[in-house]
Enzyme design. Structure first.
Site, mmCIF file in Angstrom:
data_model
loop_
_atom_site.group_PDB
_atom_site.id
_atom_site.type_symbol
_atom_site.label_atom_id
_atom_site.label_comp_id
_atom_site.label_asym_id
_atom_site.label_seq_id
_atom_site.Cartn_x
_atom_site.Cartn_y
_atom_site.Cartn_z
ATOM 1 N N ARG A 60 -20.722 -11.534 17.658
ATOM 2 C CA ARG A 60 -20.749 -12.329 18.892
ATOM 3 C C ARG A 60 -19.569 -12.006 19.801
ATOM 4 O O ARG A 60 -19.665 -12.132 21.021
ATOM 5 C CB ARG A 60 -20.859 -13.813 18.558
ATOM 6 N N GLU A 97 -13.525 -17.673 4.536
ATOM 7 C CA GLU A 97 -13.659 -18.948 3.830
ATOM 8 C C GLU A 97 -14.276 -18.734 2.452
ATOM 9 O O GLU A 97 -14.059 -19.511 1.539
ATOM 10 C CB GLU A 97 -14.539 -19.922 4.618
#
Length: 177
Positions: A60, A97
């Protein structure tokens, strides 16, 4: 007319795993006025600032970074997952993460001292953005700022980027993760 960018960002619960609220900007990108406003808001502080390159993080960040580079009359540098670029590269491992990954950019993408802005859609824990800043700095770029549409402040990513001496600009913040 100013749009509420938050209203154009879709939240998807339990993606990519239970307990995560995924902030999806594809709805913002699909709204011409919201997309235009987001790009204009990302560009505004750097107009006339002699930016040489805009670096975008896959994927993105390519969309947003390309539009920002165009507006600033700057070049664009793709920062990609390992193994996706065809010429000589430099790479860095970074924390996600959910584990570790590696990204790279072309060795000749920036010149020492070149003024660069880093762009991505979202800053969470800051692992990916920290790795991207380190890649740019490894090649001698002067990273002027890191810019994101979305900040998840509870995850502390902005603080990690600022600790590297890079100012951060975000457009909207969402609580949670």
């Amino acid at each position: 007319m100013s749009k509420d960018l938050r209203a154009n960002i879709r939240t998807i619960a339990d993606y990519p795993r239970p307990g995560i609220l995924f902030r999806d900007i594809t709805t913002l990108l699909g709204d011409a006025a919201a997309f235009r406003q987001a790009v204009d808001d990302l560009v505004r502080p750097w107009t006339g600032a002699r930016i040489g390159k805009v670096a975008g993080i896959e994927a993105r960040g390519f969309i947003l970074g390309g539009a920002v580079a165009h507006q600033l009359s700057a070049g664009f540098v793709p920062i990609r997952k390992k193994g996706k670029l065809p010429s000589a590269t430099v790479s860095v491992a970074y924390s996600l993460e959910y584990g570790l990954d590696e990204m790279e950019m072309h060795r000749d993408a920036v010149r020492p001292g070149e003024r660069v802005i880093l762009i991505d859609d979202l800053i969470a824990t800051g692992g990916t953005a920290t790795g991207a800043v380190q890649l740019l700095q490894q090649l001698g770029a002067e990273v002027i700022a890191a810019c994101f549409v979305i900040d998840l402040p509870a995850l502390g990513g902005v603080r990690k980027i600022e600790a590297l001496g890079v100012p951060v600009r975000t457009l909207v913040a969402f609580e949670g993760h």
